[in-house]
Design an enzyme around this catalytic site. Structure first.
Site, PDB file in Angstrom:
ATOM      1  N   HIS A  26      20.498  29.547  72.709  1.00  0.00           N
ATOM      2  CA  HIS A  26      21.167  30.846  72.624  1.00  0.00           C
ATOM      3  C   HIS A  26      21.124  31.366  71.198  1.00  0.00           C
ATOM      4  O   HIS A  26      21.540  30.673  70.270  1.00  0.00           O
ATOM      5  CB  HIS A  26      22.618  30.729  73.081  1.00  0.00           C
ATOM      6  N   GLY A 186      27.328  32.773  81.491  1.00  0.00           N
ATOM      7  CA  GLY A 186      28.765  32.992  81.568  1.00  0.00           C
ATOM      8  C   GLY A 186      29.388  32.011  82.536  1.00  0.00           C
ATOM      9  O   GLY A 186      28.704  31.155  83.117  1.00  0.00           O
ATOM     10  N   GLU A 216      25.955  23.583  85.692  1.00  0.00           N
ATOM     11  CA  GLU A 216      26.504  23.030  84.450  1.00  0.00           C
ATOM     12  C   GLU A 216      27.963  22.649  84.674  1.00  0.00           C
ATOM     13  O   GLU A 216      28.368  21.525  84.403  1.00  0.00           O
ATOM     14  CB  GLU A 216      26.412  24.050  83.317  1.00  0.00           C
ATOM     15  N   ASP A 305      20.783  24.280  73.563  1.00  0.00           N
ATOM     16  CA  ASP A 305      21.840  25.177  74.017  1.00  0.00           C
ATOM     17  C   ASP A 305      22.379  25.993  72.845  1.00  0.00           C
ATOM     18  O   ASP A 305      21.927  27.100  72.607  1.00  0.00           O
ATOM     19  CB  ASP A 305      22.959  24.404  74.727  1.00  0.00           C
TER      20      ASP A 305
END
Length: 389
Positions: A26, A186, A216, A305
């Site tokens: 990200h 999200g 996740e 991540d």
């Protein structure tokens, strides 16, 4: 290749030099702490919890490790707050590409949500164009520093919002200009991917690529919906597929139908070990499902991540796995080839990266190890003959 190649663990230096491929990273989770401080000062953002870069970096990691979802989400409030101007987006994106290249990443897909960068008047198009400019600048700087990297952007829609179709159309608009695919992210619970079916149907009609954050936190239903209702090409995380795999006391493994489908269809899993420890998806590296998924030959990949929040890098991620599971360069190459096969660029370009960059890079590391080993053996033989002669 000798047996030692397969049994000797790579050093951290070798892990860093090894060509690596990153699919799940990200942009707003990978800023340099010093950059956050600089931009906050330049733009008048005065809500940072720490104003000294080192202390701020510690704060981000501790907040992410706190076990408090509120505090974890607060970390992204601060990074997004300093990513609201064109110059800031260009800088952050360029530094992202530089940092990844310096860490040995040769191909990366970095995701971000354009809708989160509009607070100071930028349009969605201006956000995308600024990030693309930054990635190209970062690639250029990396080349000047002797590193090779190619970065593609994934445009993310927030699953709790209602702009998924708009962002999907944006991803399609820029698909030949820096953007390689689409994602939704999200909280999974309460916001299933099926809320955004119009976006996924549009992308499928346009023959475009997309991944979905699934499996996740919410588990198997999220994975099933992402695949069977939405048609995801990859699973963002997907670590909870382990819930559909049973291991008996005698070591016998039984795959449920969803797990078998994921393995049979070679659905790529964008696994992020350090992040999963922070969110509770695994209790330790040793207990992380990646070990079993590797043995069962799922299409597993290794990812970061959020590098800032996890205090991690691709070298760190692989080093944890090497020390925990005794992975060799062969194992690292396996994960890396998996990732490159699963990238959202054309097949011939993926194949070229595998054959011209990834495999030669690992072959060179193996040959260097063999040369050093042979030199060490000759030195030992020479010393022995001196005493025996």
């Amino acid at each position: 290749m000798t047996s030692e190649t397969h049994t000797t663990l790579p050093t951290r230096a070798q892990i860093q030099r090894a060509p690596k491929v990153l699919l799940h990273d990200h942009l707003d989770g990978g800023l340099r702490p010093a950059t956050v401080v600089d931009i906050a000062r330049e733009t008048g953002y005065d809500d940072l919890p720490e104003t000294e870069p080192e202390a701020l970096g510690v704060w981000f990691r501790e907040a992410a490790d706190s076990g408090s979802l509120e505090r974890y989400l607060e970390t992204f409030r601060h990074t997004c707050a300093v990513m609201q101007t064109r110059d800031a987006l260009v800088r952050v994106s360029a530094e992202c590409a530089e940092d990844l290249a310096a860490d040995g990443v040769v191909y990366a897909e970095v995701r971000y949500a354009p809708e989160q960068h509009l607070e100071q008047g930028l349009t969605l198009d201006e956000v995308v164009e600024a990030v693309n400019e930054g990635f190209r600048e970062g690639e250029r700087r990396a080349r000047e520093a002797g590193h090779r990297i190619r970065v593609g952007a994934l445009l993310t829609a927030m699953r709790h919002a209602a702009r998924a179709l708009e962002i999907a159309e944006l991803a399609n608009k820029y698909r030949d200009n820096g953007v390689v695919g689409f994602d939704i992210a999200g909280a999974e619970a309460g916001f299933p991917p099926t809320r955004h079916l119009d976006a996924f149907e549009y992308l499928k009609r346009e023959n475009n690529h997309f991944t979905i954050h699934a499996g996740e936190a919410f588990g198997l239903p999220s994975i099933w919906q992402a695949l069977q209702w939405c048609g995801a090409d990859r699973l963002g995380h997907g670590v909870r597929i382990i819930d559909d795999i049973k291991v008996a006391e005698d070591g016998t493994v039984e795959l449920g139908r969803l797990a078998a489908y994921v393995r049979d269809k070679r659905v790529p899993l964008e696994l992020c070990p350090s992040s999963n420890l922070q969110t509770g998806a695994a209790a330790s590296y040793a207990e992380h499902p990646i070990g079993l998924l590797r043995k069962l030959r799922f299409r597993a990949t290794v990812n970061t991540d959020n590098r800032l929040m996890s205090g991690t890098s691709m070298t760190d991620e692989f080093e944890h796995l090497v020390r925990t599971f005794e992975y060799t360069l062969d194992d690292m190459q396996w994960f890396t080839v998996n990732a490159m096969k699963s990238a959202f660029i054309p097949f011939d370009e993926r194949l070229s990266m595998i054959n011209d960059v990834v495999k030669p890079g690992y072959a060179e590391l193996r040959s260097q190890w063999l040369f050093r080993q042979a030199s060490a053996d000759r030195a030992v033989t020479s010393d022995s003959s001196r005493y025996l002669g």
